[in-house]
Scaffold this active site. Structure first.
Site, short mmCIF file in Angstrom:
data_model
loop_
_atom_site.label_atom_id
_atom_site.label_comp_id
_atom_site.label_asym_id
_atom_site.label_seq_id
_atom_site.Cartn_x
_atom_site.Cartn_y
_atom_site.Cartn_z
N LYS A 484 0.59 -1.53 -4.30
CA LYS A 484 1.96 -1.17 -4.64
C LYS A 484 2.87 -1.20 -3.75
O LYS A 484 2.31 -0.92 -2.41
CB LYS A 484 1.99 0.26 -5.64
CG LYS A 484 1.42 1.33 -4.78
CD LYS A 484 1.28 2.45 -5.63
CE LYS A 484 0.66 3.57 -4.79
NZ LYS A 484 0.12 4.86 -5.58
N TYR A 709 27.79 7.08 17.46
CA TYR A 709 28.68 7.34 16.35
C TYR A 709 29.00 9.11 16.67
O TYR A 709 28.00 9.36 16.93
CB TYR A 709 28.41 7.31 15.19
CG TYR A 709 28.57 5.62 14.67
CD1 TYR A 709 30.21 5.29 14.66
CD2 TYR A 709 27.50 5.13 14.23
CE1 TYR A 709 30.02 4.06 14.19
CE2 TYR A 709 27.67 3.61 13.93
CZ TYR A 709 29.30 3.13 13.81
OH TYR A 709 29.51 1.95 13.36
C1 PLP Z 1 -0.95 5.48 -5.19
C2 PLP Z 1 -1.92 5.69 -5.76
C3 PLP Z 1 -3.41 5.86 -5.42
C4 PLP Z 1 -3.86 5.67 -3.94
O1 PLP Z 1 -3.62 6.90 -3.47
P1 PLP Z 1 -4.03 7.08 -1.71
O2 PLP Z 1 -3.70 8.44 -1.60
O3 PLP Z 1 -3.02 6.24 -1.14
O4 PLP Z 1 -5.14 6.66 -1.55
C5 PLP Z 1 -4.41 5.98 -6.56
N1 PLP Z 1 -4.19 6.19 -7.71
C6 PLP Z 1 -2.87 6.24 -8.28
C7 PLP Z 1 -2.60 6.40 -9.59
C8 PLP Z 1 -1.81 5.90 -7.32
O5 PLP Z 1 -0.50 5.89 -7.73
#
Ligand code: PLP
Length: 811
Positions: A484, A709
């Site tokens: 993701k 700035y």
């Molecule tokens: C992002 C996510 C993970 C992974 O989590 P990490 O801490 O990056 O390993 C697992 N399950 C769900 C539902 C997530 O949204």
């Protein structure tokens, strides 16, 4: 080439099963995904993080019929057309075979080890000697117990010298490498801090390393690194250093801009050598090279002339975006069969375009060796290439290459002058050339330029991190990889291709669009979508993306939608809320969910999951336990209610490490894959991404001036200020302004001055030796940078703007 019969005789074993013992073996295979000449391959079922025996059916499927195994397996017992050698230690068997092979060649073999610089010294020595010697060098960093064996296997009669790299991570390993390599010349590059976790002390590590030099004729080493007493007295030591006792002495060095003038004494002759390097490590590597040439009898004049011709080497294979939607795999610094094989594997793994092109130059020894030509032809014919562009002499054997489009050019110039006609577009192009063909010019024409700031992504590190987490979960537990948010900022299909090649079981994206991008890039793994919405139902269907279903109304709508489209059995993933209170059904709702699901056949529950809110925090262990318990009872209720089973999963990265009881049927690996250790106890995790920029301008400013700035950067003393091209639009938060952010230049930490601008920011480099063009590492430590502005590494990574070019490499 050896037959199975011969191998059995030499290694004094009897084949456990034999069909055709006269089968010839030219390839040693340990990974069923990497097969290119099955008829002549011997498969070794190694036991590493995964058990090679599990991949025997796949290897058989691909045509391999000869196997070395340590457990007899029913699959092979049922086959009549196989040769099987059954022994207790498969790796040891391979190493013994290779040791025998090594002994067939009575040529100088350089064994090289040390903490740093092994690969670069190896590649440089190759370049320095190549004008008159046919040198074999071990490919990439193939220096482990397995890597060395595979490297040595490629030794052939066409070479009159070899350079083999040896690396160790544990006590006891060097002796085995020494036995295999049997080096006649040793090079010890240096001793540093790498890989110290398995050794009691630096001294213990040193003693282990120099076991490689047990019976060499000569050892080239820095005099500071070794005490002579540690080495076998019969070994001639050729030392380099700053003392007049050293055979090669660095008398002085004069650094200006990007070059150094070295005054060196080589034997009795004093000379000046100008090199395009200023850093300590490169100068040391150059001294190792000079020492080696001196030992080999080159006169000082030749040594200087060739050393001056050395160039900084891009040792890594890089994946870049190319012109006309093509992708370029740049491996233009060396060319031999073994490293070509690795690059072709990478081309295959990064399955980005269905059209694949190879631009290849002539390689060392090819003209004279018919066997090498045959091997090359067979490698190319099995590589699924659509186009082959050859740069070199026009040989007869080129006719045997069976690739749709073949073009050939006499030299690189001529290729470049026909560039437009070659009409590169929508294809993956591997550029692989020997040094002297200067294929970097080809890459320059093909690759899109990246301006200043790039995010470098080490694909090997992702692969190694994946293996590390895999080794923590029991066999049979599936692995879902989270890709993701642009794979936590690391890129989409490049990472997904690697994960697909590594056979993870599932991928997960946040939105349907991210899934579509992966499908368009040819990703066929099942994909779960975490936050689908109603507008994208059609997209889910069209691209076979499996939604997370998190509420009753959403479930109803999706079922209705599928009914309208007359679809049955579509996979969904039900989310349970056990404490995150974000998305998901409460345990009390499961009863209603069951009723709904029983009355339809539109959806099939593929998996049921929950998310742990604090699996990494020991203070919250009671709560985590509570979540797991509540999940388990809901899962049981659902299973009984539905009358069928589904994949049960709860564990994210931290839970993989800290909660073995939460592994269940599948784990969901996220941040750990990208090299961030939120648990701070995983020392073997490798850093994946590195955000880099360069110094654009340097200014000397008097005390009292202000920078940036709103005049926030007030200088309290005369200062030297560097401007770098990264700002908050690139994802470098404004919160890093005014000394909060630290970047690294030439190994030194420097602070920001003044406010961060949109596209740039300024650094205080007072007192530092920094030049325009120097490389700047933006986050020397992701964890510390994140803490400095009160956030977590996740946020820094995903905020790196998409306008920052991603460059992928593979070592
Ligand atoms: C992002 C996510 C993970 C992974 O989590 P990490 O801490 O990056 O390993 C697992 N399950 C769900 C539902 C997530 O949204």
């Amino acid at each position: 080439m050896y037959t199975i019969k011969f191998i059995c005789e030499v290694l004094k074993v009897t084949a456990f099963k034999s069909n055709d013992l006269s089968s010839k073996i030219s390839e040693l295979v340990y990974d069923s995904r990497k097969v290119n000449n099955p008829e002549e391959s011997l498969f070794f079922a190694l036991k590493a993080t995964r058990d090679g025996h599990d991949f025997i059916p796949d290897a058989y499927e691909k045509g391999i019929r000869s196997f070395v195994i340590s457990n007899s397996i029913p699959f092979l017992n049922d086959k009549t057309d196989v040769n099987v050698i059954l022994i207790s230690d498969v790796l040891e068997f391979m190493q013994t075979l290779v040791t025998y092979h090594r002994k067939q060649f009575n040529i100088p073999i350089i064994g090289i080890t040390g903490s740093n610089g092994k690969s670069i010294v190896k590649a440089w020595i190759y370049q320095l000697l190549v004008p008159e010697k046919k040198v074999y060098q071990s490919p990439k960093s193939y220096n482990s117990q397995l890597g060395v064996a595979l490297s040595l296997w490629n030794l052939g009669p066409q070479y009159d010298m070899a350079i083999i790299e040896a690396g160790i991570s544990e006590p006891g390993e060097m002796e085995k490498l020494q036995q295999m390599i049997q080096p006649t010349i040793g090079i010890f590059t240096n001793i540093g801090v790498a890989h110290s976790q398995n050794f009691e002390s630096k001294q213990e590590k040193l003693i282990e390393k120099i076991k490689l030099f047990k019976s060499v004729d000569a050892l080239i080493t820095g005099s500071d690194y070794l005490e002579k007493e540690m080495v076998n007295p019969e070994v001639r030591i050729v030392s380099w250093g700053k003392s007049d006792h050293d055979q090669v002495q660095l008398i002085s060095e004069d650094r200006s801009g990007h070059t150094s003038k070295l005054k060196v004494r080589i034997g009795e002759v004093i000379c000046i050598c100008q090199v395009p390097f200023t850093d300590r490590a490169s100068i040391e590597n150059i001294m190792s090279c000079i020492g080696t040439m001196y030992y080999l009898g080159y006169d000082a004049e030749t040594v200087v002339e060739r050393i001056q011709g050395l160039k900084p080497l891009e040792m890594r294979l890089q994946l870049k975006k190319g012109i006309n939607h093509s992708s370029i795999i740049d491996d233009s610094y060396s060319n031999d069969l073994a490293s070509l094989k690795i690059s072709l594997e990478f081309l295959n793994q990064q399955n980005q375009h269905s059209k694949k092109t190879l631009i290849l130059s002539e390689m060392e020894g090819l003209a004279e060796s018919e066997k090498l030509q045959q091997k090359l032809v067979s490698l190319l014919n099995s590589s699924q290439l659509q186009r082959f562009i050859w740069v070199g002499t026009d040989y007869d054997w080129l006719n045997n290459i069976d690739i749709e489009t073949k073009t050939s050019f006499e030299n690189t110039e001529s290729l470049l002058s026909h560039f437009t006609e070659l009409d590169f577009h929508n294809e993956s192009i591997l550029v692989k050339g020997a040094r002297k063909f200067l294929f970097e010019r080809v890459v320059q024409r093909l690759a899109l330029r990246s301006h200043g700031t790039v995010l470098e992504i080490n694909l090997n590190a992702i692969s190694n991190n994946l293996m590390l987490y895999r080794s923590l979960i029991p066999k049979g537990v599936k692995l879902m990889a989270m890709v993701k948010a642009f794979s936590y900022g690391s890129g989409s299909f490049e990472v997904a291709n690697l994960l697909q090649f590594s056979k993870v079981d599932y991928l997960t994206v946040a939105f349907a669009d991210e899934g579509v991008e992966l499908r368009n890039a040819g990703i066929t793994l099942p994909i779960m979508v975490l936050s689908p919405d109603r507008d994208t139902f059609q997209t889910l269907l069209q691209h076979n993306l499996e939604p997370e279903i998190y509420s009753m109304s959403f479930l109803d709508e999706f079922i209705d939608f599928l009914k309208e489209n007359d679809i049955q059995g579509f996979n969904i993933h039900l989310k349970l809320d056990t404490g995150m209170h974000r998305l998901g059904f409460f345990p009390a709702e499961i009863k209603t969910v069951i009723e709904k699901l029983k009355n339809q056949d539109q959806v099939h529950v593929q998996s049921f999951f929950t998310h742990l809110v604090a699996s990494g925090d020991p203070n919250q262990d009671d709560f985590t336990l509570q979540q797991i318990k509540s999940y388990r009872s809901a899962a049981q209720e659902l299973e009984e209610g539905l009358g069928y089973t589904f994949i049960k999963h709860v564990a994210n990265t931290s839970a993989i490490v800290r909660w073995p009881e939460a592994h269940m049927d599948m784990v969901r690996l996220g941040i750990g894959l990208y090299g961030v250790d939120m648990d701070r106890n995983f020392s073997n995790l490798e850093q994946v991404s590195s955000l880099k920029t360069t110094v654009t301008q340097i200014k000397e400013l008097p005390s009292g001036e202000t920078v940036g700035y709103d005049r926030k950067g007030v200088l309290s003393k005369d200062s030297k200020i560097a401007t770098v091209k990264i700002g908050y639009a690139d994802g470098y938060s404004r919160r890093f302004g005014n000394s909060v952010g630290k970047m690294q230049i030439n190994g030194q930490l420097v602070s920001t001055v003044g406010n961060i601008c949109m596209d740039m920011c300024m650094l205080d480099i007072t007192g530092q030796d920094v030049q325009v063009g120097d490389e700047v590492i933006v986050f020397p430590s992701l964890m510390e940078s994140a803490q400095a502005i009160g956030t977590i590494p996740y946020e820094l990574l995903v905020n790196i703007s998409s306008r920052v070019k991603r460059v992928y490499y593979y070592e």
